[in-house]
Scaffold this active site. Structure first.
Site, PDB file in Angstrom:
ATOM      1  N   HIS A  57       4.572  18.549 -74.719  1.00  0.00           N
ATOM      2  CA  HIS A  57       4.727  18.427 -76.165  1.00  0.00           C
ATOM      3  C   HIS A  57       4.789  16.941 -76.524  1.00  0.00           C
ATOM      4  CE1 HIS A  57       6.559  22.657 -77.032  1.00  0.00           C
ATOM      5  NE2 HIS A  57       5.555  22.720 -76.165  1.00  0.00           N
ATOM      6  N   GLU A  59       6.969  15.232 -78.203  1.00  0.00           N
ATOM      7  CA  GLU A  59       8.281  14.620 -77.983  1.00  0.00           C
ATOM      8  C   GLU A  59       8.508  14.310 -76.507  1.00  0.00           C
ATOM      9  OE1 GLU A  59       8.960  17.725 -81.318  1.00  0.00           O
ATOM     10  OE2 GLU A  59       7.636  17.475 -79.600  1.00  0.00           O
ATOM     11  N   CYS A  87      10.854  21.752 -81.317  1.00  0.00           N
ATOM     12  CA  CYS A  87      11.139  23.102 -80.824  1.00  0.00           C
ATOM     13  C   CYS A  87      12.450  23.082 -80.035  1.00  0.00           C
ATOM     14  CB  CYS A  87       9.985  23.593 -79.946  1.00  0.00           C
ATOM     15  SG  CYS A  87       9.874  22.758 -78.349  1.00  0.00           S
ATOM     16  N   CYS A  90      12.197  20.762 -76.871  1.00  0.00           N
ATOM     17  CA  CYS A  90      12.200  19.341 -77.213  1.00  0.00           C
ATOM     18  C   CYS A  90      13.542  18.906 -77.794  1.00  0.00           C
ATOM     19  CB  CYS A  90      11.055  19.026 -78.157  1.00  0.00           C
ATOM     20  SG  CYS A  90       9.440  19.188 -77.354  1.00  0.00           S
TER      21      CYS A  90
END
EC number: 3.5.4.33
Length: 171
Positions: A57, A59, A87, A90
């Site tokens: 992801h 992040e 999310c 993260c």
């Protein structure tokens, strides 16, 4: 370090540039930058499909880059700018990295770990809490997501049409 609205806007625009990289690769377009003392020390964009790794992801990529830049897993005195609400995964990583401040653009109603679904970043049961600000360039951040899903629907229509042409030679 608190940043002016002008500075925050600049950093979110940089996160949007990262999201654009994902969009160009047909990845869910989420972008992130981590800032310390007015300098971007980490950048990331969603790369799950390209890498075949579920944890790639925006992040996570930005945290890894910032850790390498700082030579430390603790990212104290930093601000994370991300186009979409982090999310659950993260959000956990943000807390573990000790990032004290998160600013995100659009909400994540299906997987949000900061506000929408769960409040991991501000949960008083956890030993590290994060200041969360939401809504910076929200329309721009939501727009790039809408573009991605619209393009996905168009790709499916084209693929369906091509399959039909190949399977029915009498059309």
């Amino acid at each position: 370090m608190p940043y002016s609205l002008e500075e925050q806007t600049y950093f979110m625009q940089e996160a949007l540039k990262e999201a654009e990289k994902s969009l160009q690769k047909a990845e869910i377009p989420i972008g992130c930058v981590i800032v310390k003392d007015g300098e971007i020390i980490g950048r990331g964009h969603n790369a799950r499909e390209e890498s075949n790794q579920a944890i790639m992801h925006a992040e996570m990529m930005a945290i890894n880059e910032a850790n390498a830049h700082e030579g430390n897993w603790r990212l104290l005195d930093t601000t994370l700018f991300v186009t979409i609400e982090p999310c659950v995964m993260c959000s956990g990583a943000i807390g573990l990295a000790r990032i004290p401040h998160v600013i995100y653009g659009a909400s994540n109603q299906k997987f949000g770990g900061a506000d929408s679904l769960y409040q991991i970043l501000t949960d008083e049961r956890l030993n590290h809490r994060v200041q969360v600000e939401r809504g910076l360039l929200a329309a721009d951040c939501a727009n790039i997501m809408q573009t991605f899903f619209r393009q996905g629907r168009e790709r499916k229509k084209i693929a369906k049409h091509l399959i039909k042409e190949q399977s029915d030679p009498f059309d």
